[in-house]
Design an enzyme around this catalytic site. Sequence first.
Site, short mmCIF file in Angstrom:
data_model
loop_
_atom_site.label_atom_id
_atom_site.label_comp_id
_atom_site.label_asym_id
_atom_site.label_seq_id
_atom_site.Cartn_x
_atom_site.Cartn_y
_atom_site.Cartn_z
CG HIS A 192 58.37 -22.47 -18.18
ND1 HIS A 192 58.91 -23.43 -19.02
CD2 HIS A 192 57.93 -21.47 -19.00
CE1 HIS A 192 58.76 -23.06 -20.28
NE2 HIS A 192 58.19 -21.87 -20.30
CG HIS A 234 62.53 -21.28 -20.07
ND1 HIS A 234 61.44 -20.78 -19.40
CD2 HIS A 234 62.50 -20.69 -21.29
CE1 HIS A 234 60.78 -19.93 -20.17
NE2 HIS A 234 61.39 -19.86 -21.33
CD GLN A 260 61.45 -12.79 -29.78
OE1 GLN A 260 62.68 -12.82 -29.87
NE2 GLN A 260 60.76 -13.85 -29.36
N GLY A 315 63.79 -25.14 -27.73
CA GLY A 315 62.67 -26.05 -27.47
C GLY A 315 61.90 -26.34 -28.74
CD GLN A 374 62.49 -19.41 -31.19
OE1 GLN A 374 62.01 -18.29 -31.14
NE2 GLN A 374 62.74 -20.12 -30.11
CB SER A 406 53.88 -21.19 -22.60
OG SER A 406 53.91 -19.83 -22.98
P1 AMP Z 1 61.17 -18.18 -24.52
O1 AMP Z 1 61.65 -17.71 -23.20
O2 AMP Z 1 59.70 -18.39 -24.59
O3 AMP Z 1 61.73 -17.38 -25.67
O4 AMP Z 1 61.78 -19.64 -24.70
C1 AMP Z 1 63.17 -19.87 -24.60
C2 AMP Z 1 63.45 -21.26 -25.08
O5 AMP Z 1 62.76 -22.20 -24.26
C3 AMP Z 1 62.99 -21.50 -26.53
O6 AMP Z 1 63.96 -22.29 -27.20
C4 AMP Z 1 61.70 -22.25 -26.34
O7 AMP Z 1 61.37 -23.07 -27.43
C5 AMP Z 1 62.02 -23.07 -25.10
N1 AMP Z 1 60.79 -23.53 -24.43
C6 AMP Z 1 59.72 -22.77 -24.09
N2 AMP Z 1 58.75 -23.53 -23.57
C7 AMP Z 1 59.20 -24.80 -23.57
C8 AMP Z 1 58.65 -26.06 -23.17
N3 AMP Z 1 57.44 -26.15 -22.65
N4 AMP Z 1 59.41 -27.16 -23.33
C9 AMP Z 1 60.66 -27.06 -23.86
N5 AMP Z 1 61.23 -25.93 -24.26
C10 AMP Z 1 60.51 -24.80 -24.13
#
Ligand code: AMP
Length: 287
Positions: free
Chosen positions: A34, A37, A61, A147, A153, A185
């Site tokens: 989204h 990312h 995880q 993020g 994290q 998310s």
């Molecule tokens: P994930 O796919 O949920 O593991 O997230 C991958 C990366 O994208 C991680 O570093 C998250 O913190 C970041 N991320 C997820 N949602 C957001 C958001 N709304 N804004 C900025 N970064 C995000």
Amino acid sequence: MQIIQCPEEMRKRSDQLRLEGHSIGFVPTMGALHNGHLSLVKASLKENTKTVTSIFVNPAQFGPNEDLERYPRDLDSDVKLLNEEGCDILFVSEKEQIYPEGFQTWVEVAELPQNLCGLSRPGHFKGVATVVAKLFNIVNPHQAYFGWKDAQQVLVIKKMVRDLNFSIKIKAKPTVRDSQGLALSSRNRYLSADEREIAKLIPLAIQRAKEYFQNGNKNAKLLINELVGLFDGQKNTEVEYISLVGISDLKAVDKITKDTLLALAVRVGATRLIDNHLFSEEESCSE
Ligand code: AMP
């Protein structure tokens, strides 16, 4: 965009890019991409000459009763989005390649996971630290993008990088939100329309906290009580935690300062949502 599936091939490609003098930015993800990312991909493209994004839904995880099986997967859409963004390489691998048979080496940060999400998700950060360490070895980037939405994290990864002497700069970027303030998310797609209404209480809680602090209030306990109260009586909703912690050690504080992190985890129906606010947000999100 080049798509690489084999870890050895990824590492070779990265060695080659380094020899050619490229700076490599890396965005690890679990896919179902989204704009949150993509904001990390954009930042990497701006600050490096090559950008690698990885997609790997990391079983290590997820806890036994979590959403590993139903975690959204949409590789076609992810590839399209990354192509449009101009990402150079997508590293997408399977469980068997990342955790081959006989795998038994784990990376565990000792203290930072002992609060917030680490409490309700035992083993989660061990899985995160291990997979990120492996991805860092495979992709061998100069900079890696995370993020701030997942603040714990970010702190765990920074600690691991420091403690294990990885030569990688960790960049944490601000949370991207929808028009109603809800943090984007991959899990938001689980929410029904009614649940989305309830989820909006999370940005509302953050807004209340900002105002509370701006008005000169510092008492942590009173604020937590007020914020937990916002969720009272909401159907199928459980506040997992609303905590005020110090940004360096993630330990609970009595008095709110600029170095305090408000962290929330709320279960709305079957969906677990997290968000946070650092009272000195702008300063710390820029790095
Ligand atoms: P994930 O796919 O949920 O593991 O997230 C991958 C990366 O994208 C991680 O570093 C998250 O913190 C970041 N991320 C997820 N949602 C957001 C958001 N709304 N804004 C900025 N970064 C995000």
